[in-house]
Structure formats: structure tokens, C-alpha cells
Motif scaffolding. Structure first.
Motif, PDB file in Angstrom:
ATOM      1  N   ILE A   1      35.086  39.868  22.515  1.00  0.00           N
ATOM      2  CA  ILE A   1      36.336  39.094  22.466  1.00  0.00           C
ATOM      3  C   ILE A   1      37.529  40.016  22.670  1.00  0.00           C
ATOM      4  O   ILE A   1      38.432  39.734  23.467  1.00  0.00           O
ATOM      5  CB  ILE A   1      36.438  38.321  21.133  1.00  0.00           C
ATOM      6  CG1 ILE A   1      35.335  37.265  21.067  1.00  0.00           C
ATOM      7  CG2 ILE A   1      37.822  37.680  20.983  1.00  0.00           C
ATOM      8  CD1 ILE A   1      35.179  36.611  19.703  1.00  0.00           C
ATOM      9  N   GLN A   2      37.525  41.155  21.976  1.00  0.00           N
ATOM     10  CA  GLN A   2      38.650  42.075  22.099  1.00  0.00           C
ATOM     11  C   GLN A   2      38.771  42.608  23.526  1.00  0.00           C
ATOM     12  O   GLN A   2      39.875  42.699  24.075  1.00  0.00           O
ATOM     13  CB  GLN A   2      38.493  43.226  21.090  1.00  0.00           C
ATOM     14  CG  GLN A   2      39.804  43.930  20.797  1.00  0.00           C
ATOM     15  CD  GLN A   2      40.923  42.957  20.392  1.00  0.00           C
ATOM     16  OE1 GLN A   2      40.772  42.151  19.487  1.00  0.00           O
ATOM     17  NE2 GLN A   2      42.057  43.011  21.100  1.00  0.00           N
ATOM     18  N   ALA A   3      37.620  42.914  24.132  1.00  0.00           N
ATOM     19  CA  ALA A   3      37.651  43.415  25.516  1.00  0.00           C
ATOM     20  C   ALA A   3      38.214  42.351  26.456  1.00  0.00           C
ATOM     21  O   ALA A   3      38.985  42.647  27.378  1.00  0.00           O
ATOM     22  CB  ALA A   3      36.245  43.825  25.961  1.00  0.00           C
ATOM     23  N   ARG A   4      37.854  41.102  26.217  1.00  0.00           N
ATOM     24  CA  ARG A   4      38.345  40.006  27.059  1.00  0.00           C
ATOM     25  C   ARG A   4      39.841  39.812  26.885  1.00  0.00           C
ATOM     26  O   ARG A   4      40.570  39.600  27.862  1.00  0.00           O
ATOM     27  CB  ARG A   4      37.560  38.719  26.721  1.00  0.00           C
ATOM     28  CG  ARG A   4      37.775  37.530  27.627  1.00  0.00           C
ATOM     29  CD  ARG A   4      37.407  37.757  29.076  1.00  0.00           C
ATOM     30  NE  ARG A   4      36.037  38.120  29.353  1.00  0.00           N
ATOM     31  CZ  ARG A   4      35.063  37.240  29.648  1.00  0.00           C
ATOM     32  NH1 ARG A   4      35.312  35.951  29.694  1.00  0.00           N
ATOM     33  NH2 ARG A   4      33.847  37.665  29.904  1.00  0.00           N
ATOM     34  N   VAL A   5      40.292  39.898  25.650  1.00  0.00           N
ATOM     35  CA  VAL A   5      41.730  39.781  25.382  1.00  0.00           C
ATOM     36  C   VAL A   5      42.491  40.906  26.092  1.00  0.00           C
ATOM     37  O   VAL A   5      43.561  40.679  26.669  1.00  0.00           O
ATOM     38  CB  VAL A   5      42.002  39.777  23.864  1.00  0.00           C
ATOM     39  CG1 VAL A   5      43.478  40.009  23.568  1.00  0.00           C
ATOM     40  CG2 VAL A   5      41.554  38.451  23.257  1.00  0.00           C
ATOM     41  N   ASN A   6      41.911  42.084  26.078  1.00  0.00           N
ATOM     42  CA  ASN A   6      42.548  43.205  26.779  1.00  0.00           C
ATOM     43  C   ASN A   6      42.662  42.947  28.283  1.00  0.00           C
ATOM     44  O   ASN A   6      43.603  43.402  28.936  1.00  0.00           O
ATOM     45  CB  ASN A   6      41.796  44.509  26.518  1.00  0.00           C
ATOM     46  CG  ASN A   6      41.985  44.972  25.078  1.00  0.00           C
ATOM     47  OD1 ASN A   6      42.921  44.559  24.394  1.00  0.00           O
ATOM     48  ND2 ASN A   6      41.076  45.813  24.611  1.00  0.00           N
ATOM     49  N   GLU A   7      41.707  42.193  28.831  1.00  0.00           N
ATOM     50  CA  GLU A   7      41.793  41.839  30.251  1.00  0.00           C
ATOM     51  C   GLU A   7      43.029  40.971  30.521  1.00  0.00           C
ATOM     52  O   GLU A   7      43.627  41.057  31.593  1.00  0.00           O
ATOM     53  CB  GLU A   7      40.540  41.078  30.702  1.00  0.00           C
ATOM     54  CG  GLU A   7      39.317  41.954  30.850  1.00  0.00           C
ATOM     55  CD  GLU A   7      38.161  41.190  31.484  1.00  0.00           C
ATOM     56  OE1 GLU A   7      38.338  40.592  32.568  1.00  0.00           O
ATOM     57  OE2 GLU A   7      37.068  41.166  30.882  1.00  0.00           O
ATOM     58  N   PHE A   8      43.385  40.131  29.549  1.00  0.00           N
ATOM     59  CA  PHE A   8      44.592  39.313  29.708  1.00  0.00           C
ATOM     60  C   PHE A   8      45.848  40.183  29.721  1.00  0.00           C
ATOM     61  O   PHE A   8      46.799  39.888  30.444  1.00  0.00           O
ATOM     62  CB  PHE A   8      44.687  38.259  28.596  1.00  0.00           C
ATOM     63  CG  PHE A   8      43.844  37.051  28.855  1.00  0.00           C
ATOM     64  CD1 PHE A   8      42.502  37.059  28.542  1.00  0.00           C
ATOM     65  CD2 PHE A   8      44.382  35.926  29.437  1.00  0.00           C
ATOM     66  CE1 PHE A   8      41.697  35.956  28.801  1.00  0.00           C
ATOM     67  CE2 PHE A   8      43.593  34.812  29.704  1.00  0.00           C
ATOM     68  CZ  PHE A   8      42.247  34.830  29.374  1.00  0.00           C
ATOM     69  N   VAL A   9      45.834  41.218  28.913  1.00  0.00           N
ATOM     70  CA  VAL A   9      46.979  42.133  28.895  1.00  0.00           C
ATOM     71  C   VAL A   9      47.115  42.793  30.262  1.00  0.00           C
ATOM     72  O   VAL A   9      48.184  42.778  30.887  1.00  0.00           O
ATOM     73  CB  VAL A   9      46.807  43.201  27.794  1.00  0.00           C
ATOM     74  CG1 VAL A   9      47.956  44.194  27.837  1.00  0.00           C
ATOM     75  CG2 VAL A   9      46.699  42.546  26.420  1.00  0.00           C
ATOM     76  N   THR A  10      46.001  43.337  30.757  1.00  0.00           N
ATOM     77  CA  THR A  10      46.007  44.007  32.060  1.00  0.00           C
ATOM     78  C   THR A  10      46.430  43.056  33.168  1.00  0.00           C
ATOM     79  O   THR A  10      47.173  43.418  34.084  1.00  0.00           O
ATOM     80  CB  THR A  10      44.593  44.543  32.381  1.00  0.00           C
ATOM     81  OG1 THR A  10      44.161  45.323  31.272  1.00  0.00           O
ATOM     82  CG2 THR A  10      44.588  45.373  33.642  1.00  0.00           C
TER      83      THR A  10
END
Lengths: 304, 304
Positions: free
Chosen positions: A289-298
Motif C-alpha cells: 500500500i505504501q509503495a502504491r501511495v508513493n507512486e501517486f506522489v511520483t
């Protein structure tokens, strides 16, 4: 903080260009509560199924820490069943079968242990039933989030209007917002909905992201561009579950935290569409989940 | 840095739910070069009109610092004319009239003073004409940006494929990207387009924003949610003009700067739709543009 989710728990049979399923677990409340379970530990469910609903599926929910005390199992009755087939573009679908069964006279009984919940998520079902839930809570939750659909805008408009006065957040998709307000512009639609009651309006645009309108401010969250949308069923409910789950976890209803909550909801929805039904959101890790959220930031960050 | 824009300068007659126009100035190159003029001071135009095209319209361009030495005025011939009527949702339109006139045998002659331009924007026209421009430049520009449309994907596919090998950036809309690649997923479509030549692909999604794919990275820029879209004509070209204008101004083709350029392009497009045709982008101030860009920051910024 404790979250109460009310809505349907159902059987779905799905057909997409990638394949088809037998009866699998579905229903708005299923997706919402599963999604929220990755955020808040106090997850209470009110729903109804028939005695054809396998204990193993209920066990799947309890294994996610979901309290199923409020899940009524009606003897001799059948679980709500929906079957649908998606078109090739995945943006439209035909309903093949709708059997309301136990949902036809769903009486949302709130167990005593569920009273004093701080957050309430009213998953899509008849507005009159949703309103009953609000009325049966002895203390008003800090935040009431409502989901609805085109059917109720059409056949239960007065009930919906009455209910809208009682809720804080309305979650709906772009088409529904246009249907409800007769405004094409989502900005105008959101303003009209706010005048109907909810101070906060979240308009979901599917693969095009979601808009948050509140306190005179607007936030746009993108959807993750995906190579494959395997099955969109439940994505909207999963989004709502991630949203309210994050709010309940952080106990913070500020605009800035709602923005974060929408990103979490969007991340959860992006998982949901990767497999049939709720399969993917049954099996997630916090790291994923955290990795996916980071994709939104990028995806959306830029500097001027 | 100097920018060369090639494409149509035309008459448009527009009809939207808000009203209709007589013949006003239109054409892809008009919108591109006007939009870019707010960013770069060295704006060179190659296009063709008939002698029915009023000097006052040419003066409008020169007043924006656009060099019209390369604007051919053909004696005894008529300017390209397009007329269209938008449907109520503004997302679809019917073409009422297309008179190619001077565009039918457009020979893109590059004035000597335009040679050595650092940036080239190929506005939508036949791929064979666009390729002639590339071939006639004695020195390859730092960045060649190509716009195209469904018509050329359909009737001049081989020409387009040949041209794609020569350009750095392709700008097209979601439908066109699907038509070109036979992929529904924009992620897959972008990858296929990159394999055709352009290292960078920008997919415009209209009111849903735009996606940038380059160097294995993806960026999503939202569109500003608007109360009223008065006339969408030229919004895509205005977007492209803001994009290449910012790149030319900053002389920086890095991914991070392309992200900024897309935000500037989106801001310019959000102005374009506020009035008929190019009226709004004829009359902008740097302060208005900066304020609009700041709205994009507010709209999409979130902290975790």
C-alpha cells in the motif's frame, strides 16, 4: 477510532474480457470494510446475508479484523446476488441478473457494541435504510459518509434528499452528480450538492481520478494509469473504504487530511481492479500500500 | 530560444450552446504560436492563407511578437475554412464545413531567417507536409514536437509512421492514441508509440488532464475543473503552444522541466476555453498566467 460500515454483502458473478467467475463474495460493504481494514482496527459491519452464504466467506472478513456481530444471517433466505458483464472498454457493463433476496427487506440492526462509533460509512443501498441507520445511532458520529447510485437518484429521490441533510460527505461518480443536479460542470454540480446538505463532495471519475470539494477548496487526485484493468467491480467502494479508513485511523477530518485520505482510497482502488472481485484487496501488505501511495506522489508531483 | 511553428492559419465559424460566431481566426498554428508567445520571444510562423485573410488578423499575430515572414499570402486563393457545432456536453462536435482551399497544396517554405531554430512545433496538418519541414531545416532542432489527428492516422498512416521516426515528442489525445496503437490502456499505447519513434508521448485527455510518458517515467497533470467551458476549439493546440513555449523559453528538455511545461500548457488551455476561438489567449497578462498556474499547484498538491 471505530468505523461502522453499513451496506450490502453479496454474491457476484462477473464476466470481463479476461474471463468469468462463479459466485464470489461481493457487495458494497464488503469492499468498503475490507479496504478500511488496512487502516483502522475497529471495523464494524452491519449487513444481511442468507444462509446460503458460506461461513468461509465470513471468516475471510473476520480474519481482516472486521467485527461481523452486525452481519445478520437469515435462515431459509438467499443472499443478494448480482451478475454483470463488462464491455471491452471496461467503462460500461450490462447487468445480467439482480436478485435482491434478503436485501428486499433489510432491517439494519445496530448491535449495542457498535454504538458510539466515531465514523459512519453508509455503503450504497436504499436511502431509507441508510437513514434508519443514522437515526438508530444514539450519538451522532463525527463524520457520516454516504455513497449512493443512479437507481436511488431516480426512484427514491425524496428519500435521498432527506438523507443528504444528515450527512457530511457524499461520494458519487461524475454521471451520478450530473443526474442529481442537472449540471454538466462538476464544479457547479458539487456546489449544488453542498446546498443539499453535505459540506464535502467527492466526485469519482473512474480512470480519470477523483475531485474533492470542501470548505470552498478543490483537490484533484489522479487515478494511476494502469496497463490492465482486470475487473473494475468494487473499485468505487474500495476507494470509499480507503478514504474513510484513513480518516478513522487518523481521527482528523481536516481538508488536508481528506486529501491524503483520497490518495489512500485511490491507491486501494488501483489494487482492486487488478484481480476479480475482492481477491486483490483480501491479500495486501502495508508495504504494498505504501509503495502504491508513493507512486501517486511520483505521478503528480511537480515543482515550478 | 527560437521556436518555429508550422501548421494551419484559418477561418473558423463556431457554434456552441452559448452562441455562434462569424468567421474568426482559427487554425492549429494560430493557437500554438499565440500561446507560445507568452513564453518565448522568438516565435516564427510558417503557414499559408488566401488573400481573403484580413491584414488586421495578421497584425494581431505580429502584435504578439510573432514573426510572420513565413506566412504566405496566396493571391486569388481562399483561406482554409472550418466550421463546427458542439454538442451540449462540449465533448463532441459535428464538422459542418471543411474547405481546404490554400491548405490543399501547402508548400511549407522556410525563410532563411528561420533556419537554426532550436525548437520545432509541427502543428496538425498532413504528415507529408510536416516531414517536408523537418527535411528543409539545415540543422536538426533540439526538440521536435509533433501534433497529429485521427484523420491522418486513418488516411496517411504510412506517412505518419515515417514521420514518427524523426520526432522527439508526439502530442495526441486519448482516442487518437488508441486508434494509432489499437491499445485501450494509455500506458500500453504510450509504450507502443515510443517504439514507433518519439521518446516522449503526451496524451491529452481534455477535461481529464494530460499524461506525459518519457524516460520510463509518467507524470499526470490535471485539467482545472471549470464552471463553464464556453468553447473548446483550439484548447489542444493552446496546450501544445504553452508546452513548447515554456521549453523554448527555458531551453531545458529534462523530464522535470517537461512536467512544468505541461502545467503551463494546461493553464493556457484553461484560458482558451473561456471565450470563443482565440479571443481569450489574445488578451492575457503574465500575472493571470502565473495565478492560473498557482491554481494547478493548489489543486493537485498533497502531503503524506
Amino acid at each position: 477510532m471505530s468505523l461502522l460500515t453499513v451496506g450490502s454483502v453479496a454474491f457476484d458473478a462477473l464476466e470481463t474480457p479476461f474471463g468469468k467467475t462463479d459466485k464470489i463474495i461481493g457487495g458494497a460493504a464488503t469492499y468498503i470494510t475490507l479496504s478500511a481494514s488496512y487502516f483502522t482496527k475497529e471495523n464494524n459491519l452491519v449487513a444481511v446475508v442468507g444462509d446460503d452464504f458460506p461461513q468461509s466467506m465470513i471468516d475471510d472478513l473476520t480474519q481482516h479484523g472486521i467485527n461481523t456481530e452486525g452481519l445478520q444471517v437469515r435462515k431459509g433466505e438467499k443472499t443478494f446476488f448480482w451478475s454483470g458483464k463488462y464491455h471491452n472498454d471496461m467503462n460500461s457493463r450490462d447487468t445480467l441478473v439482480t436478485e435482491l433476496n434478503v436485501m428486499e427487506n433489510f432491517d439494519p440492526i445496530i448491535p449495542d457494541s457498535y454504538q458510539n462509533c466515531q465514523y459512519l460509512m453508509l455503503g450504497n443501498t436504499a436511502p431509507s435504510i441508510q437513514q434508519l441507520v443514522v437515526e438508530r445511532l444514539q450519538k451522532r458520529p463525527k463524520l457520516i459518509v454516504l455513497d449512493t447510485m443512479n437507481l436511488w437518484i431516480d426512484i427514491a429521490n425524496a428519500d435521498l434528499m432527506s438523507l443528504l441533510k444528515l450527512v457530511d460527505v457524499l461520494v458519487l461518480n461524475d454521471e451520478e452528480s450530473r443526474m442529481l443536479t442537472h449540471e454538466y460542470s462538476l464544479v457547479k454540480a458539487a456546489a449544488k450538492i453542498q446546498a443539499m446538505g453535505p459540506k464535502t463532495v467527492i466526485i469519482k471519475k473512474g480512470e480519470h481520478g477523483a475531485l474533492l470539494f470542501s470548505e470552498g477548496r478543490t483537490f484533484f487526485a489522479p487515478a494511476l494509469p494502469l496497463e490492465v484493468v482486470f475487473d473494475p467491480t468494487g473499485a468505487g467502494d474500495t476507494f470509499a473504504g480507503g478514504f474513510i479508513g484513513h480518516i478513522a485511523k487518523t481521527d482528523d477530518t481536516s481538508f488536508d487530511n481528506m486529501k491524503r485520505a483520497i490518495i489512500y482510497g485511490s491507491a486501494m482502488a488501483s489494487f482492486c481492479v487488478e484481480k476479480f472481485g475482492a481477491e486483490r484487496i483480501m491479500n495486501l501488505t502495508q508495504e504494498e500500500i505504501q509503495a502504491r501511495v508513493n507512486e501517486f506522489v511520483t505521478l503528480s508531483a511537480f515543482g515550478l
